[in-house]
Design an enzyme around this catalytic site. Sequence first.
Site, PDB file in Angstrom:
ATOM      1  N   SER A  32       0.847  -1.191   0.000  1.00 22.92           N
ATOM      2  CA  SER A  32       0.000   0.000   0.000  1.00 22.92           C
ATOM      3  C   SER A  32       0.879   1.235   0.000  1.00 22.92           C
ATOM      4  O   SER A  32       2.003   1.219   0.528  1.00 22.92           O
ATOM      5  CB  SER A  32      -0.891   0.000   1.247  1.00 22.92           C
ATOM      6  OG  SER A  32      -1.504   1.260   1.444  1.00 22.92           O
TER       7      SER A  32
ATOM      8  N   TYR B  94      -2.369  -0.645  10.170  1.00 25.83           N
ATOM      9  CA  TYR B  94      -2.437  -1.051   8.764  1.00 25.83           C
ATOM     10  C   TYR B  94      -1.175  -0.631   8.017  1.00 25.83           C
ATOM     11  O   TYR B  94      -0.544  -1.445   7.323  1.00 25.83           O
ATOM     12  CB  TYR B  94      -3.671  -0.422   8.105  1.00 25.83           C
ATOM     13  CG  TYR B  94      -3.773  -0.713   6.631  1.00 25.83           C
ATOM     14  CD1 TYR B  94      -4.301  -1.917   6.178  1.00 25.83           C
ATOM     15  CD2 TYR B  94      -3.362   0.224   5.686  1.00 25.83           C
ATOM     16  CE1 TYR B  94      -4.407  -2.184   4.815  1.00 25.83           C
ATOM     17  CE2 TYR B  94      -3.464  -0.031   4.325  1.00 25.83           C
ATOM     18  CZ  TYR B  94      -3.979  -1.230   3.898  1.00 25.83           C
ATOM     19  OH  TYR B  94      -4.073  -1.500   2.548  1.00 25.83           O
TER      20      TYR B  94
END
Length: 248
Positions: free
Chosen positions: A140, A154
Amino acid sequence: MRQTIIITGASSGLGEEMARQFAAMGRNLGLCARRTDRLEALKAELMAANPAIRIEVKALDVNDHDRVFAVVREFKQDFGKIDRFIVNAGMGKGVGIGKGNFDANKQTAMTNYIAAMAQCEAAMEVFREQNDGHLVTISSMSAVRGMPGAMTAYASSKAALESLTEGIRSDVLRKPIKVSCIMPGYIRSELNEKVKETPFMVDTVPGVKAMVKQIEKEVATAYVPWWPWAPLGFIMKRIPLSWMRKLF
């Protein structure tokens, strides 16, 4: 050409759309996820549109590490060879550190990093045996810097995955095994469907098309879509942390 592709977390979101796009390219697919009803529906859809390909589906909770290894071996037996393995399964739960929900942060870390490591281990065992293959991890853009609040767990799990991927790549530099880390920006999926008014968000189909393009190139690392995420990635690594808080 990487004819046989395994995708984890293929029942929804980016994994589901990658399956559609690779199927349209004539690739054979091994699809796995927890929700087998959705996998079977996806298989039926893809086979109707692309009758010449082969698709196998299997139930998999990536946090069941023994099952990860068993499923990868089953796919190897089914197809005879695995050409590409895409570590896509992940989750985005999270609460600011110290705000009383360690379980959610732990679950995200376990799924996005430890379970991803299990998938990498299982896939690389096959690739080392074959002396060929392409390992792809889906990280990501949030991995570029530490993120505040609900994003902390995350982002750090995705940063760990990026580092893991680079370590594997370094380990097989002199072998005919390719290793890629894809770092998507904001691409609409079930993971972020409740997020509203996010800048630079792109729809699922064009976002995944940009991912697939880079996967096919077998690049080492790619920020996708290139615009604006490649320039932003350069900036994000260099600006003060106080500015990062304002951006995200």
